[in-house]
Design an enzyme around this catalytic site. Structure first.
Site, PDB file in Angstrom:
ATOM      1  N   SER A 298       0.812  -1.217   0.000  1.00 56.71           N
ATOM      2  CA  SER A 298       0.000   0.000   0.000  1.00 56.71           C
ATOM      3  C   SER A 298       0.846   1.267   0.000  1.00 56.71           C
ATOM      4  CB  SER A 298      -0.953   0.011   1.196  1.00 56.71           C
ATOM      5  OG  SER A 298      -0.225  -0.113   2.403  1.00 56.71           O
ATOM      6  N   ASP A 549      -3.327   6.647  11.298  1.00 57.19           N
ATOM      7  CA  ASP A 549      -2.393   6.107  10.310  1.00 57.19           C
ATOM      8  C   ASP A 549      -1.111   6.943  10.339  1.00 57.19           C
ATOM      9  OD1 ASP A 549      -0.997   5.182   8.137  1.00 57.19           O
ATOM     10  OD2 ASP A 549      -2.541   5.620   6.647  1.00 57.19           O
ATOM     11  N   HIS A 552       1.289   5.568   6.185  1.00 58.82           N
ATOM     12  CA  HIS A 552       1.118   6.123   4.852  1.00 58.82           C
ATOM     13  C   HIS A 552       1.315   7.636   4.904  1.00 58.82           C
ATOM     14  CE1 HIS A 552      -1.099   2.258   4.851  1.00 58.82           C
ATOM     15  NE2 HIS A 552      -0.597   2.161   3.623  1.00 58.82           N
TER      16      HIS A 552
END
Length: 580
Positions: A298, A549, A552
């Site tokens: 990802s 998060d 990312h």
């Protein structure tokens, strides 16, 4: 007395003839090769060698009109149009001034290349990392977004991050000071001591001379891209969250309500040179007729979407993807951007194997991902990345034997032969060796190094947080992450070992961003992962942070720098020189 007029007329004729002769002789002397020397003496201009740039391939490459690109296909928003002006004006400014800029001669360029270019792209870490003695505990699932089906990107370029202890994240002063490694820190607005083509600080960075091919092939080819500092950039990002329709909602920080925005306004500045702002048209022209593939998990998807968002500002691509592969085609230059999901880059099966039951991922550490290898001959440039999935539950198989596992080991009385960190090093060596010895692959493989996370106070599922980080860490504030550093070392070890086995015409380059990005704890979505207006973004009464998060990267944000580095590496390969 009557004879006097005749001699006088002859004298006038002779004087006139002599004058004509002198004028003609002067013209001949000045016009001839010998006369060039006299011309220099009289008018202060030296040999015409420095002025004759018409035959230089570097200068030909720097004249970048790109008439074939569709300038009318950019999005119609005002933000988009502003960014288009920033990115497309480079070639116009450079072209209009090219006749008045003194460029180095080919002899100077060759001399620079002889001094600065390394024989092959290796890193400063060497091959001395001992994977067998690595015993750091794994951070269980601490860095993996288990709900994502995207990819992790890895990039190659041969640089050193051992020196990044001198990274500074504040606007540097206009003087020269010493960094912690004893080197000289040069403020970004000063002229580089290694560059003859540096431009004046009054010129905006988006139109600086380093954007042309001559720097990419000569001066910058000896520049360490991964040793520098983060500097504030008032020009801002190359796109906005509203001008890119393909970015994943979890990375749409502004769209998800993040209140601060300054994290978008920092640029990476190597000490020895400048990395130009990404020029989408320049990229499309360099990649004309070629395919660029992002392969990983990802975080690789994160980088691929950043690339698409940047290119989207000058052309809307055609979506030609399917279930197995995302594919975006830019028609003006016949460029394809591809993404392939490969979370470990090696062969993975879920069927039962020996005493490992079904349902647990089995990693065949000595076999590359067959899907990747099946498609690799179709790609001209690949950006590889991996690492974070080695914190997930899995079984490790080597030489057809179970040798270890992560969060899985049924027989506690037996010691595992391979832990998750050692497995990562083996996997990197496996996939890169497969590329370096592939019988038909002749492309460029950029390995982006391990992307750091910034969970503080716990892992992603145990209260880790990056809430409230609004600017890069300053020099001296960085707290080293032992797990991140070890994973990075293992990746570099695998890269170097693959380089030793290289047998085909492909090129491996390590894009070493790990320590550079350890300073960007402000660049993650944090709690702003969704547009839900009722989401919790602050700590509760007990001090516990909301789920967030910190792996990312926001878009736009620091992740866009990865693609500026990718473009710089591609320029060096296609226009001369090699990444350092």
């Amino acid at each position: 007395m009557s004879y006097h007029p005749r001699p006088l007329s002859w004298i006038v004729v002779l004087v006139g003839a002599l004058a004509i002769f002198l004028i003609y002789a002067s013209f001949v002397l000045v016009s001839s090769p010998i006369g060039a020397t006299f011309h220099g003496y009289f008018y202060g201009i030296g040999s015409s060698e420095k002025l004759d740039v018409s035959g230089s391939p570097i200068n030909d490459a720097s004249i970048d009109n790109k008439p074939s690109l569709d300038s009318q296909s950019s999005t119609g928003t005002s933000d988009s149009n502003i960014e288009k002006t920033d990115t497309t004006s480079n070639s116009e400014v450079d072209n209009s001034k090219s006749s008045s800029v003194e460029l180095p001669t080919s002899e100077d360029v060759n001399k620079t290349s002889d001094v600065k270019l390394p024989p092959k792209p290796t890193t400063s870490f060497g091959d001395s990392v001992d994977t067998a003695n690595t015993s750091l505990p794994a951070q269980a699932n601490s860095q993996v977004d288990s709900t994502s089906s995207a990819t992790v990107s890895v990039e190659a370029g041969a640089g050193s991050s051992n020196l990044t202890g001198g990274i500074r994240t504040e606007e540097p002063p206009s003087t020269v000071s010493n960094d912690q490694s004893g080197g000289v820190i040069i403020a970004p607005k000063e002229t580089s001591t290694t560059s003859d083509n540096s431009t004046l600080t009054a010129v905006p960075e988006s139109v600086k001379k380093p954007d042309n091919a001559s720097n990419a092939g000569s001066v910058n080819s000896g520049c360490d891209l991964y040793h520098g500092n983060w500097v504030h950039d008032p020009l801002g990002p190359l796109y906005t969250n509203n001008t890119c329709p393909v970015l994943t909602q979890m990375q749409n920080c502004q769209g998800n309500g993040r209140p601060d925005k300054d994290y978008e306004n920092w640029r990476w500045k190597p000490f020895q040179c400048d990395i130009p702002r990404f020029d989408p048209r320049k990229f499309l022209e360099l990649m004309r007729g070629k395919t660029l593939a992002f392969i990983g998990d990802s975080v690789a998807r994160n980088q691929m979407e950043s690339m698409l968002c940047i290119l989207w500002q000058v052309e809307v691509p055609k979506n030609r993807g399917n279930r197995n592969m995302q594919r975006y085609y830019f028609r003006s230059a016949s460029v394809m951007i591809v993404r392939i999901w490969s979370s470990w880059l090696v062969k993975v099966t879920s069927e039962p194997f020996d005493y490992a039951p079904a349902g647990v991922d089995k990693l065949h550490l000595d076999a590359p991902d067959p899907k990747l290898m099946e498609n690799i001959p179709n790609f001209d440039v690949v950006v590889l990345s991996s690492g974070h999935w080695f914190a997930k539950k899995s079984v490790y198989i080597l030489n057809n034997e179970i040798v270890g596992g992560q969060l899985w080991w049924p027989d506690k009385s037996k010691q595992m032969k391979v832990n998750n960190i050692q497995a990562y090093a083996i996997s990197v060596e496996t996939i890169l060796t497969a590329l370096a010895t592939h019988p038909t692959y002749k492309g460029l493989a950029i390995v982006r190094s391990y992307s750091p996370d910034h969970y503080e106070g716990g892992a992603w599922n145990t209260g880790g947080s990056c809430t409230g980080k609004v600017k890069p860490l300053a020099l001296g504030e960085l707290v080293e992450n032992a797990y991140t550093n070890t994973m990075h070392e293992q990746q570099v070890t695998g890269f170097n070992r693959a380089m030793e086995k290289a047998a085909n015409k492909s090129k491996l380059r390590l894009m070493d961003i790990t320590q550079v990005f350890q300073y960007r704890h402000d660049g993650h979505p944090g709690p702003y992962r969704s547009p839900d207006p009722n989401k919790i973004t602050k700590r509760g009464p007990d001090g516990r942070p909301p789920p967030q998060d910190c792996l990312h990267w926001c878009m736009p944000g620091p992740v866009d720098t990865w693609n500026e580095l990718v473009l710089e590496i591609i320029k060096r390969e296609y226009e001369g020189g090699s990444a350092s």
